[in-house]
Scaffold this active site. Structure first.
Site, PDB file in Angstrom:
ATOM      1  N   SER A 108       0.842  -1.195   0.000  1.00 24.80           N
ATOM      2  CA  SER A 108       0.000   0.000   0.000  1.00 24.80           C
ATOM      3  C   SER A 108       0.877   1.245   0.000  1.00 24.80           C
ATOM      4  O   SER A 108       1.637   1.491   0.938  1.00 24.80           O
ATOM      5  CB  SER A 108      -0.900   0.008   1.233  1.00 24.80           C
TER       6      SER A 108
ATOM      7  N   HIS B 292      -1.193  -1.083  -4.395  1.00 22.90           N
ATOM      8  CA  HIS B 292      -2.476  -0.754  -3.774  1.00 22.90           C
ATOM      9  C   HIS B 292      -2.478   0.748  -3.479  1.00 22.90           C
ATOM     10  O   HIS B 292      -1.605   1.260  -2.778  1.00 22.90           O
ATOM     11  CB  HIS B 292      -2.660  -1.561  -2.487  1.00 22.90           C
TER      12      HIS B 292
ATOM     13  N   ASP C 227      -4.599   3.979  -2.067  1.00 26.60           N
ATOM     14  CA  ASP C 227      -5.713   4.386  -1.209  1.00 26.60           C
ATOM     15  C   ASP C 227      -6.104   5.835  -1.456  1.00 26.60           C
ATOM     16  O   ASP C 227      -5.310   6.743  -1.187  1.00 26.60           O
ATOM     17  CB  ASP C 227      -5.313   4.231   0.259  1.00 26.60           C
TER      18      ASP C 227
ATOM     19  N   MET D 285      -8.620   8.717  -0.261  1.00 30.49           N
ATOM     20  CA  MET D 285      -9.529   9.082   0.850  1.00 30.49           C
ATOM     21  C   MET D 285      -9.973  10.527   0.685  1.00 30.49           C
ATOM     22  O   MET D 285      -9.147  11.383   0.351  1.00 30.49           O
ATOM     23  CB  MET D 285      -8.800   8.950   2.178  1.00 30.49           C
TER      24      MET D 285
ATOM     25  N   HIS E 248      -8.213   1.696  -4.341  1.00 28.68           N
ATOM     26  CA  HIS E 248      -9.208   1.510  -3.274  1.00 28.68           C
ATOM     27  C   HIS E 248      -9.800   2.877  -2.953  1.00 28.68           C
ATOM     28  O   HIS E 248      -9.134   3.713  -2.351  1.00 28.68           O
ATOM     29  CB  HIS E 248      -8.484   0.905  -2.060  1.00 28.68           C
TER      30      HIS E 248
ATOM     31  N   MET F 148     -11.964   5.286  -0.971  1.00 29.73           N
ATOM     32  CA  MET F 148     -12.679   5.521   0.300  1.00 29.73           C
ATOM     33  C   MET F 148     -13.300   6.903   0.192  1.00 29.73           C
ATOM     34  O   MET F 148     -12.902   7.853   0.879  1.00 29.73           O
ATOM     35  CB  MET F 148     -11.693   5.406   1.473  1.00 29.73           C
TER      36      MET F 148
ATOM     37  N   MET G 118     -12.106  -5.315   4.769  1.00 32.63           N
ATOM     38  CA  MET G 118     -11.325  -4.401   5.606  1.00 32.63           C
ATOM     39  C   MET G 118     -11.069  -5.064   6.955  1.00 32.63           C
ATOM     40  O   MET G 118     -12.014  -5.416   7.672  1.00 32.63           O
ATOM     41  CB  MET G 118     -12.063  -3.075   5.818  1.00 32.63           C
TER      42      MET G 118
ATOM     43  N   ASP H 125      -7.260  -6.092   3.702  1.00 34.73           N
ATOM     44  CA  ASP H 125      -6.640  -4.777   3.784  1.00 34.73           C
ATOM     45  C   ASP H 125      -6.654  -4.235   5.214  1.00 34.73           C
ATOM     46  O   ASP H 125      -7.710  -3.916   5.756  1.00 34.73           O
ATOM     47  CB  ASP H 125      -7.382  -3.815   2.840  1.00 34.73           C
TER      48      ASP H 125
ATOM     49  N   GLY I 246      -3.523  -3.970   8.646  1.00 32.33           N
ATOM     50  CA  GLY I 246      -2.861  -4.699   9.729  1.00 32.33           C
ATOM     51  C   GLY I 246      -2.270  -6.039   9.330  1.00 32.33           C
ATOM     52  O   GLY I 246      -2.042  -6.892  10.183  1.00 32.33           O
TER      53      GLY I 246
END
Ligand code: DX5
Ligand code: ZN
Length: 218
Positions: free
Chosen positions: A8, A33, A35, A37, A66, A68, A137, A175, A177
């Site tokens: 990511s 990946h 992200d 947001m 991805h 969000m 998630m 996705d 942790g």
């Protein structure tokens, strides 16, 4: 098909983005990946179109975006033009999810849906055959570096059953942790793609960490 690792970019060093992209290009990682947001759907703002454009210019692997964001429909064509290969929207942000999935495919991308930790797998029963990817998630979306939610394993098994039962060829992505400690158990539960942000970019040797993850998940 072998299992995949998707570093990511949220956890990369943005002041050395090209260096970090080349690291992923030259590693055993499978996807990028990315992200996005908006500060509305999630309580954080990451980066937007100009940064994705810069990433696309250098990235030599599949670009897994991805989203969000609220109202993702209005940006589907934009993300296709920016080089996204897979576009994942949140179930919780899409009142007309079936239409959104079809629009992503019509724009030439693979279609993914992400589920927040509180959203049950069963909500996807009627679209599972249309999907290329489901992103479970394993943290609440919005930030990198959070701890893995253990309830994820149960959801992965439920989704694996649904996919096998419906003979869908949709991939299961996890996705949040992900580390060397849970990677193998996630694959055993039925996952195919592991996103890893801080575990990879926070490591002393990210290239080796990616290689170790690949060896762990086979
Ligand atoms: C969280 C993002 C993740 C994040 C994962 O909202 O969707 O992709 O970058 O980061 P780690 O692997 O650090 O949990
Ligand atoms: Zn993500």
């Amino acid at each position: 098909m072998s299992n995949l690792i998707a570093p990511s970019i949220l956890a990369a060093d943005f002041a050395n983005l090209q260096r970090d992209i080349e690291m992923v290009n030259n590693s055993e990682a499978d996807w990028f990946h990315i992200d996005i947001m908006d500060g509305v759907f999630v309580p954080n703002i990451s980066f937007g179109m100009p940064v994705l454009k810069a990433i696309s210019k250098h990235a030599k692997k599949t670009i897994d975006v991805h989203l969000m964001i609220v109202n993702p429909d209005q940006y589907i064509q934009t993300f296709a033009d920016l080089g996204a290969n897979i576009l994942t929207v949140h179930y919780e942000a899409c009142p007309h999810l079936h239409r959104t999935i079809q629009a992503i495919k019509a724009a030439g991308m693979k279609a993914g849906v992400a589920l927040n930790p509180h959203t049950p797998i069963a909500v996807l029963e009627d679209v599972i055959k249309d999907l290329d990817l489901v992103c479970i998630m394993s943290v609440n979306p919005g930030f990198g570096g959070q701890s893995f939610i253990e309830n994820t394993y149960k959801k992965v098994s439920q989704l694996r059953h649904l996919i096998d039962f419906t003979e869908s060829d949709c991939l299961i992505e996890i996705d949040g942790g992900v580390t060397g400690k849970n990677a193998n158990a996630l694959i055993e539960a039925g996952a195919n793609v592991l996103v890893a942000g801080s575990y990879v970019f926070g490591a002393e040797n990210p290239t080796e960490t990616i290689e170790d993850l690949k060896n762990l998940i086979g």
